[in-house]
Design a protein around this motif. Sequence first.
Motif, PDB file in Angstrom:
ATOM      1  N   PRO A 126       0.794  -1.235   0.000  1.00  0.00           N
ATOM      2  CA  PRO A 126       0.000   0.000   0.000  1.00  0.00           C
ATOM      3  C   PRO A 126       0.825   1.283   0.000  1.00  0.00           C
ATOM      4  N   ALA A 127       1.903   1.327   0.768  1.00  0.00           N
ATOM      5  CA  ALA A 127       2.722   2.549   0.818  1.00  0.00           C
ATOM      6  C   ALA A 127       3.359   2.839  -0.540  1.00  0.00           C
ATOM      7  N   ALA A 128       3.856   1.785  -1.202  1.00  0.00           N
ATOM      8  CA  ALA A 128       4.441   1.951  -2.533  1.00  0.00           C
ATOM      9  C   ALA A 128       3.371   2.320  -3.555  1.00  0.00           C
ATOM     10  N   ALA A 129       2.189   1.755  -3.407  1.00  0.00           N
ATOM     11  CA  ALA A 129       1.081   2.085  -4.309  1.00  0.00           C
ATOM     12  C   ALA A 129       0.727   3.565  -4.187  1.00  0.00           C
ATOM     13  N   GLN A 130       0.693   4.071  -2.959  1.00  0.00           N
ATOM     14  CA  GLN A 130       0.369   5.482  -2.758  1.00  0.00           C
ATOM     15  C   GLN A 130       1.436   6.383  -3.356  1.00  0.00           C
ATOM     16  N   ARG A 131       2.712   6.020  -3.187  1.00  0.00           N
ATOM     17  CA  ARG A 131       3.778   6.832  -3.779  1.00  0.00           C
ATOM     18  C   ARG A 131       3.688   6.809  -5.300  1.00  0.00           C
ATOM     19  N   SER A 132       3.317   5.658  -5.854  1.00  0.00           N
ATOM     20  CA  SER A 132       3.144   5.558  -7.312  1.00  0.00           C
ATOM     21  C   SER A 132       2.061   6.517  -7.796  1.00  0.00           C
ATOM     22  N   LEU A 133       0.942   6.538  -7.087  1.00  0.00           N
ATOM     23  CA  LEU A 133      -0.156   7.437  -7.452  1.00  0.00           C
ATOM     24  C   LEU A 133       0.288   8.891  -7.346  1.00  0.00           C
ATOM     25  N   ASP A 134       1.079   9.201  -6.323  1.00  0.00           N
ATOM     26  CA  ASP A 134       1.558  10.574  -6.131  1.00  0.00           C
ATOM     27  C   ASP A 134       2.443  11.012  -7.303  1.00  0.00           C
ATOM     28  N   VAL A 135       3.335  10.130  -7.737  1.00  0.00           N
ATOM     29  CA  VAL A 135       4.216  10.459  -8.866  1.00  0.00           C
ATOM     30  C   VAL A 135       3.405  10.673 -10.142  1.00  0.00           C
ATOM     31  N   LEU A 136       2.474   9.768 -10.416  1.00  0.00           N
ATOM     32  CA  LEU A 136       1.660   9.882 -11.636  1.00  0.00           C
ATOM     33  C   LEU A 136       0.814  11.150 -11.605  1.00  0.00           C
ATOM     34  N   ASN A 137       0.291  11.486 -10.435  1.00  0.00           N
ATOM     35  CA  ASN A 137      -0.456  12.735 -10.299  1.00  0.00           C
ATOM     36  C   ASN A 137       0.427  13.935 -10.584  1.00  0.00           C
ATOM     37  N   ALA A 138       1.654  13.901 -10.077  1.00  0.00           N
ATOM     38  CA  ALA A 138       2.579  15.023 -10.255  1.00  0.00           C
ATOM     39  C   ALA A 138       2.921  15.234 -11.726  1.00  0.00           C
ATOM     40  N   PHE A 139       2.969  14.140 -12.488  1.00  0.00           N
ATOM     41  CA  PHE A 139       3.292  14.247 -13.915  1.00  0.00           C
ATOM     42  C   PHE A 139       2.049  14.502 -14.769  1.00  0.00           C
ATOM     43  N   ALA A 194      11.177   6.841  -6.712  1.00  0.00           N
ATOM     44  CA  ALA A 194      10.167   6.945  -5.652  1.00  0.00           C
ATOM     45  C   ALA A 194       9.855   5.600  -5.000  1.00  0.00           C
ATOM     46  N   VAL A 195       9.791   4.547  -5.804  1.00  0.00           N
ATOM     47  CA  VAL A 195       9.399   3.245  -5.238  1.00  0.00           C
ATOM     48  C   VAL A 195      10.588   2.381  -4.849  1.00  0.00           C
ATOM     49  N   GLY A 196      11.764   2.677  -5.404  1.00  0.00           N
ATOM     50  CA  GLY A 196      12.955   1.917  -5.056  1.00  0.00           C
ATOM     51  C   GLY A 196      12.753   0.429  -5.264  1.00  0.00           C
ATOM     52  N   ALA A 197      13.080  -0.339  -4.227  1.00  0.00           N
ATOM     53  CA  ALA A 197      12.959  -1.793  -4.312  1.00  0.00           C
ATOM     54  C   ALA A 197      11.575  -2.289  -3.920  1.00  0.00           C
ATOM     55  N   GLU A 198      10.657  -1.352  -3.625  1.00  0.00           N
ATOM     56  CA  GLU A 198       9.327  -1.749  -3.151  1.00  0.00           C
ATOM     57  C   GLU A 198       8.340  -2.045  -4.274  1.00  0.00           C
ATOM     58  N   ALA A 199       8.723  -1.740  -5.512  1.00  0.00           N
ATOM     59  CA  ALA A 199       7.884  -2.043  -6.673  1.00  0.00           C
ATOM     60  C   ALA A 199       8.760  -2.006  -7.914  1.00  0.00           C
ATOM     61  N   THR A 200       8.252  -2.572  -8.995  1.00  0.00           N
ATOM     62  CA  THR A 200       8.942  -2.529 -10.287  1.00  0.00           C
ATOM     63  C   THR A 200       8.209  -1.535 -11.188  1.00  0.00           C
ATOM     64  N   ALA A 201       8.958  -0.610 -11.780  1.00  0.00           N
ATOM     65  CA  ALA A 201       8.371   0.384 -12.681  1.00  0.00           C
ATOM     66  C   ALA A 201       9.048   0.274 -14.037  1.00  0.00           C
ATOM     67  N   VAL A 202       8.270  -0.033 -15.073  1.00  0.00           N
ATOM     68  CA  VAL A 202       8.821  -0.184 -16.420  1.00  0.00           C
ATOM     69  C   VAL A 202       7.725   0.079 -17.445  1.00  0.00           C
ATOM     70  N   ARG A 203       8.105   0.663 -18.578  1.00  0.00           N
ATOM     71  CA  ARG A 203       7.124   0.903 -19.636  1.00  0.00           C
ATOM     72  C   ARG A 203       6.890  -0.375 -20.444  1.00  0.00           C
ATOM     73  N   SER A 204       5.631  -0.763 -20.570  1.00  0.00           N
ATOM     74  CA  SER A 204       5.274  -1.923 -21.385  1.00  0.00           C
ATOM     75  C   SER A 204       4.967  -1.501 -22.815  1.00  0.00           C
ATOM     76  N   GLN A 205       4.666  -0.229 -22.995  1.00  0.00           N
ATOM     77  CA  GLN A 205       4.511   0.399 -24.301  1.00  0.00           C
ATOM     78  C   GLN A 205       5.084   1.812 -24.156  1.00  0.00           C
ATOM     79  N   THR A 206       5.294   2.506 -25.250  1.00  0.00           N
ATOM     80  CA  THR A 206       5.796   3.880 -25.132  1.00  0.00           C
ATOM     81  C   THR A 206       4.793   4.763 -24.396  1.00  0.00           C
ATOM     82  N   TYR A 207       3.528   4.334 -24.367  1.00  0.00           N
ATOM     83  CA  TYR A 207       2.466   5.144 -23.769  1.00  0.00           C
ATOM     84  C   TYR A 207       1.944   4.588 -22.441  1.00  0.00           C
ATOM     85  N   TYR A 208       2.491   3.480 -21.953  1.00  0.00           N
ATOM     86  CA  TYR A 208       2.069   2.901 -20.670  1.00  0.00           C
ATOM     87  C   TYR A 208       3.283   2.714 -19.758  1.00  0.00           C
TER      88      TYR A 208
END
Length: 267
Positions: A87-100, A169-183
């Motif tokens: 949950p904490a990593a999920a919230q940070r993910s949402l915060d980053v996406l909101n910021a962008f 932002a998520v460090g080792a608590e989640a994996t962040a990678v683009r699956s498409q240029t737009y996702y």
Amino acid sequence: MTRIALVVSDVDGTLLTKDKVLTDGARAAVRKLHEAGIGFTIVSSRPTIGMGFLIEPLSIALPIGAFNGSSIVDDKLRPIEQHLIAPAAAQRSLDVLNAFGVDIWLFTNERWYTRNPDGEYVPHEKRAIKADPTIIPDFTPYIGAACKIVGASSDAALLQRCEVAMKEAVGAEATAVRSQTYYLDVTPPGHDKGTFVEAMAKRLGISAAAVATIGDMENDLPMFAKSGVSFAMGNAADNIKQRATHVTDSNERDGFAGAIETVLQLG
């Protein structure tokens, strides 16, 4: 060389055309694998609900990997192994996406949630996964059940910068990678398409050298690294092609079927 006993394929940009069509050539190629006694399955950044339509036409009986392999389900889409974003990593993910300022989606095993029904890529995703989103005012009630969080934007450069910020932002608590240029996909840590390949090899009692993988994006590189033979699609970027043992034609020119023909020749 070790005989290939299993083929693991990505879905979008690989098995399907850009219009999300499974070609007759792809169907025929998988049929040849079955006839040759070679196993076949799929792994994708797609949610579980977006994988089911491929099972019957491709006669898939093996487990499949959803959410970049962090969820493994059987051929009835029942979870065999499932991992969630903390949950904490999920919230940070949402915060980053909101910021962008990019469109945000949250996927559980059963549903796709969004706050914006008019998001730029919502029609595209509806067509791709053959499911409608559930519109909600707030993601908070669903953070504890998040299998994947997605940032969607047609601004590829912005999303690339967002990916860098997300990794920090998520460090080792989640994996962040683009699956498409737009996702940009955020999924549970320690699980990717490479770990799915390892899990399948263990399940079937075969070595990683007996697995062939096919893909087109950054999120396919972990499975390239874990398999004996790998195929990059012709539509993949050069850095993806350089990490594969073979390069096939594009997904618009039945490159998947071409890769399968090579697998059959390798014996």
